[in-house]
Write a protein that holds these residues in place. Structure first.
Motif, PDB file in Angstrom:
ATOM      1  N   SER A  36       0.814  -1.222   0.000  1.00  0.00           N
ATOM      2  CA  SER A  36       0.000   0.000   0.000  1.00  0.00           C
ATOM      3  C   SER A  36       0.847   1.270   0.000  1.00  0.00           C
ATOM      4  O   SER A  36       0.307   2.369   0.099  1.00  0.00           O
ATOM      5  CB  SER A  36      -0.910   0.009   1.244  1.00  0.00           C
ATOM      6  OG  SER A  36      -0.124  -0.029   2.430  1.00  0.00           O
ATOM      7  N   GLY A  37       2.152   1.117  -0.119  1.00  0.00           N
ATOM      8  CA  GLY A  37       3.030   2.288  -0.100  1.00  0.00           C
ATOM      9  C   GLY A  37       3.850   2.411  -1.366  1.00  0.00           C
ATOM     10  O   GLY A  37       3.755   1.591  -2.282  1.00  0.00           O
ATOM     11  N   VAL A  38       4.659   3.465  -1.409  1.00  0.00           N
ATOM     12  CA  VAL A  38       5.588   3.694  -2.513  1.00  0.00           C
ATOM     13  C   VAL A  38       6.982   3.818  -1.917  1.00  0.00           C
ATOM     14  O   VAL A  38       7.228   4.654  -1.045  1.00  0.00           O
ATOM     15  CB  VAL A  38       5.238   4.973  -3.303  1.00  0.00           C
ATOM     16  CG1 VAL A  38       6.254   5.190  -4.422  1.00  0.00           C
ATOM     17  CG2 VAL A  38       3.831   4.884  -3.871  1.00  0.00           C
ATOM     18  N   LYS A  39       7.891   2.975  -2.394  1.00  0.00           N
ATOM     19  CA  LYS A  39       9.244   2.933  -1.853  1.00  0.00           C
ATOM     20  C   LYS A  39      10.196   3.712  -2.748  1.00  0.00           C
ATOM     21  O   LYS A  39      10.248   3.495  -3.954  1.00  0.00           O
ATOM     22  CB  LYS A  39       9.718   1.482  -1.713  1.00  0.00           C
ATOM     23  CG  LYS A  39      11.058   1.337  -1.026  1.00  0.00           C
ATOM     24  CD  LYS A  39      11.367  -0.139  -0.769  1.00  0.00           C
ATOM     25  CE  LYS A  39      12.618  -0.317   0.065  1.00  0.00           C
ATOM     26  NZ  LYS A  39      12.865  -1.751   0.367  1.00  0.00           N
ATOM     27  N   PHE A  40      10.980   4.601  -2.105  1.00  0.00           N
ATOM     28  CA  PHE A  40      11.944   5.424  -2.818  1.00  0.00           C
ATOM     29  C   PHE A  40      13.354   5.019  -2.403  1.00  0.00           C
ATOM     30  O   PHE A  40      13.714   5.120  -1.224  1.00  0.00           O
ATOM     31  CB  PHE A  40      11.725   6.915  -2.511  1.00  0.00           C
ATOM     32  CG  PHE A  40      10.387   7.430  -2.963  1.00  0.00           C
ATOM     33  CD1 PHE A  40      10.238   8.008  -4.201  1.00  0.00           C
ATOM     34  CD2 PHE A  40       9.273   7.312  -2.137  1.00  0.00           C
ATOM     35  CE1 PHE A  40       9.002   8.483  -4.627  1.00  0.00           C
ATOM     36  CE2 PHE A  40       8.035   7.790  -2.552  1.00  0.00           C
ATOM     37  CZ  PHE A  40       7.900   8.369  -3.801  1.00  0.00           C
ATOM     38  N   GLN A  41      14.145   4.545  -3.373  1.00  0.00           N
ATOM     39  CA  GLN A  41      15.542   4.232  -3.110  1.00  0.00           C
ATOM     40  C   GLN A  41      16.331   5.546  -3.170  1.00  0.00           C
ATOM     41  O   GLN A  41      16.375   6.196  -4.210  1.00  0.00           O
ATOM     42  CB  GLN A  41      16.078   3.247  -4.157  1.00  0.00           C
ATOM     43  CG  GLN A  41      15.436   1.871  -4.103  1.00  0.00           C
ATOM     44  CD  GLN A  41      15.862   1.082  -2.874  1.00  0.00           C
ATOM     45  OE1 GLN A  41      16.832   1.419  -2.207  1.00  0.00           O
ATOM     46  NE2 GLN A  41      15.132   0.019  -2.570  1.00  0.00           N
ATOM     47  N   LEU A  42      16.946   5.912  -2.055  1.00  0.00           N
ATOM     48  CA  LEU A  42      17.573   7.234  -1.950  1.00  0.00           C
ATOM     49  C   LEU A  42      19.095   7.164  -1.868  1.00  0.00           C
ATOM     50  O   LEU A  42      19.790   7.882  -2.579  1.00  0.00           O
ATOM     51  CB  LEU A  42      17.018   7.967  -0.724  1.00  0.00           C
ATOM     52  CG  LEU A  42      15.493   8.162  -0.716  1.00  0.00           C
ATOM     53  CD1 LEU A  42      15.024   8.622   0.655  1.00  0.00           C
ATOM     54  CD2 LEU A  42      15.074   9.147  -1.795  1.00  0.00           C
ATOM     55  N   VAL A  43      19.633   6.337  -0.977  1.00  0.00           N
ATOM     56  CA  VAL A  43      21.077   6.227  -0.734  1.00  0.00           C
ATOM     57  C   VAL A  43      21.677   7.627  -0.639  1.00  0.00           C
ATOM     58  O   VAL A  43      22.551   8.018  -1.409  1.00  0.00           O
ATOM     59  CB  VAL A  43      21.775   5.382  -1.826  1.00  0.00           C
ATOM     60  CG1 VAL A  43      23.190   5.015  -1.363  1.00  0.00           C
ATOM     61  CG2 VAL A  43      20.990   4.132  -2.137  1.00  0.00           C
ATOM     62  N   GLN A  44      21.165   8.382   0.318  1.00  0.00           N
ATOM     63  CA  GLN A  44      21.521   9.789   0.496  1.00  0.00           C
ATOM     64  C   GLN A  44      22.397   9.964   1.728  1.00  0.00           C
ATOM     65  O   GLN A  44      22.020   9.577   2.837  1.00  0.00           O
ATOM     66  CB  GLN A  44      20.239  10.624   0.647  1.00  0.00           C
ATOM     67  CG  GLN A  44      20.463  12.085   0.927  1.00  0.00           C
ATOM     68  CD  GLN A  44      21.116  12.801  -0.239  1.00  0.00           C
ATOM     69  OE1 GLN A  44      20.639  12.709  -1.376  1.00  0.00           O
ATOM     70  NE2 GLN A  44      22.213  13.487   0.021  1.00  0.00           N
ATOM     71  N   SER A  45      23.595  10.556   1.534  1.00  0.00           N
ATOM     72  CA  SER A  45      24.451  10.850   2.677  1.00  0.00           C
ATOM     73  C   SER A  45      23.804  11.915   3.550  1.00  0.00           C
ATOM     74  O   SER A  45      23.144  12.841   3.056  1.00  0.00           O
ATOM     75  CB  SER A  45      25.830  11.328   2.204  1.00  0.00           C
ATOM     76  OG  SER A  45      26.500  10.318   1.506  1.00  0.00           O
ATOM     77  N   CYS A  46      24.004  11.799   4.853  1.00  0.00           N
ATOM     78  CA  CYS A  46      23.385  12.709   5.815  1.00  0.00           C
ATOM     79  C   CYS A  46      24.455  13.589   6.467  1.00  0.00           C
ATOM     80  O   CYS A  46      25.624  13.190   6.597  1.00  0.00           O
ATOM     81  CB  CYS A  46      22.647  11.911   6.895  1.00  0.00           C
ATOM     82  SG  CYS A  46      21.459  10.703   6.254  1.00  0.00           S
ATOM     83  N   HIS A  47      24.029  14.758   6.876  1.00  0.00           N
ATOM     84  CA  HIS A  47      24.913  15.652   7.616  1.00  0.00           C
ATOM     85  C   HIS A  47      24.860  15.291   9.095  1.00  0.00           C
ATOM     86  O   HIS A  47      23.776  15.188   9.679  1.00  0.00           O
ATOM     87  CB  HIS A  47      24.496  17.106   7.414  1.00  0.00           C
ATOM     88  CG  HIS A  47      25.344  18.079   8.174  1.00  0.00           C
ATOM     89  ND1 HIS A  47      26.621  18.400   7.800  1.00  0.00           N
ATOM     90  CD2 HIS A  47      25.102  18.767   9.313  1.00  0.00           C
ATOM     91  CE1 HIS A  47      27.137  19.267   8.659  1.00  0.00           C
ATOM     92  NE2 HIS A  47      26.230  19.503   9.592  1.00  0.00           N
ATOM     93  N   VAL A  48      26.037  15.098   9.704  1.00  0.00           N
ATOM     94  CA  VAL A  48      26.113  14.626  11.090  1.00  0.00           C
ATOM     95  C   VAL A  48      26.871  15.646  11.922  1.00  0.00           C
ATOM     96  O   VAL A  48      27.961  16.089  11.542  1.00  0.00           O
ATOM     97  CB  VAL A  48      26.806  13.253  11.184  1.00  0.00           C
ATOM     98  CG1 VAL A  48      26.848  12.782  12.637  1.00  0.00           C
ATOM     99  CG2 VAL A  48      26.104  12.237  10.309  1.00  0.00           C
ATOM    100  N   ASP A  49      26.299  16.005  13.070  1.00  0.00           N
ATOM    101  CA  ASP A  49      26.974  16.850  14.062  1.00  0.00           C
ATOM    102  C   ASP A  49      27.011  16.103  15.396  1.00  0.00           C
ATOM    103  O   ASP A  49      25.999  15.541  15.817  1.00  0.00           O
ATOM    104  CB  ASP A  49      26.244  18.181  14.263  1.00  0.00           C
ATOM    105  CG  ASP A  49      26.494  19.151  13.109  1.00  0.00           C
ATOM    106  OD1 ASP A  49      27.628  19.182  12.604  1.00  0.00           O
ATOM    107  OD2 ASP A  49      25.554  19.864  12.731  1.00  0.00           O
ATOM    108  N   VAL A  50      28.180  16.101  16.034  1.00  0.00           N
ATOM    109  CA  VAL A  50      28.317  15.502  17.361  1.00  0.00           C
ATOM    110  C   VAL A  50      29.007  16.517  18.255  1.00  0.00           C
ATOM    111  O   VAL A  50      30.060  17.053  17.879  1.00  0.00           O
ATOM    112  CB  VAL A  50      29.110  14.189  17.337  1.00  0.00           C
ATOM    113  CG1 VAL A  50      29.264  13.640  18.755  1.00  0.00           C
ATOM    114  CG2 VAL A  50      28.439  13.162  16.447  1.00  0.00           C
TER     115      VAL A  50
END
Length: 212
Positions: free
Chosen positions: A198-212
């Protein structure tokens, strides 16, 4: 015993106490300095996050300005360190649209990530009839007409570093992952998603911005 002898013993005890306190303080400072030097030499590198995919089950605006969202996202986290482990004490995942939070936080279970290890999470995130500002509802309508909506999947948590048997204090982890959702048209050929139940799947493989 003379008054002079009593005074001598009193001064001697005071000197002994001061020396003991000074030795303890020096020992504690030495231990802290050693830990700091080890920490600086190893230089822990923050985890690397990737948004692998997002499955959209609901993304609807209802009158007057309520947004209902149901997503399942897949996130991977990699510890790039050779000698430093990572404790994820608390991790919340939620989605935003143009800076406004549109789902409630989903809490991930606490976990430990060893050297060079990769963790993968696939939480559901929900927002049922979340009120949004009128200008956001209008902007969302325009984005849906153009066929592309930019959501941001965010991670907000607390992490600790582990070096040998030593564990650091808690640090704030903040991750921001952009996710473009395509509406209408040929989603596959346009780089969008495919139907999954019932959904739509999007393949993204997107790097994320990380702050620690």
């Amino acid at each position: 015993m003379t008054v002079k002898d009593c005074g001598y013993h009193h001064d001697h005890r005071k000197t002994l106490y001061r020396n003991i306190v000074a030795a303890l303080v020096a020992f504690v400072l030495l231990v802290l300095l050693t830990i700091l030097l080890i920490f600086l030499i190893l230089r822990p590198t923050k985890p690397k996050f990737i948004l692998i995919d997002a499955t959209v089950y609901a993304f609807n605006v209802s009158a007057p300005n309520f947004l209902t969202t149901t997503l399942q996202v897949t996130l991977s986290s990699r510890n790039p360190n050779d000698r430093v482990g990572v404790f994820y004490d608390r991790v919340d995942v939620y989605a935003t649209y143009r800076g406004q939070q549109i789902t409630i936080p989903t809490v991930l279970p606490p976990t430990y990530q060893g050297h060079k290890d990769v963790n993968v999470w696939s939480p559901f995130i929900y927002g049922n009839a979340v009120p949004v500002a009128p200008y956001l509802a209008a902007a969302l309508g325009e984005d849906q007409v153009t066929g592309r909506v930019l959501l941001n999947v965010k991670v907000d948590g607390r992490v600790r570093w582990k070096v040998g048997t030593w564990v650091s204090g808690r640090y704030h982890l903040y991750v921001n992952c952009p996710a473009y959702i395509v509406f209408g048209g040929d989603r596959v050929n346009s780089g969008g998603g495919i139907a999954v139940g019932s959904g739509v799947k999007f393949q993204l493989v997107q790097s994320c911005h990380v702050d620690v």
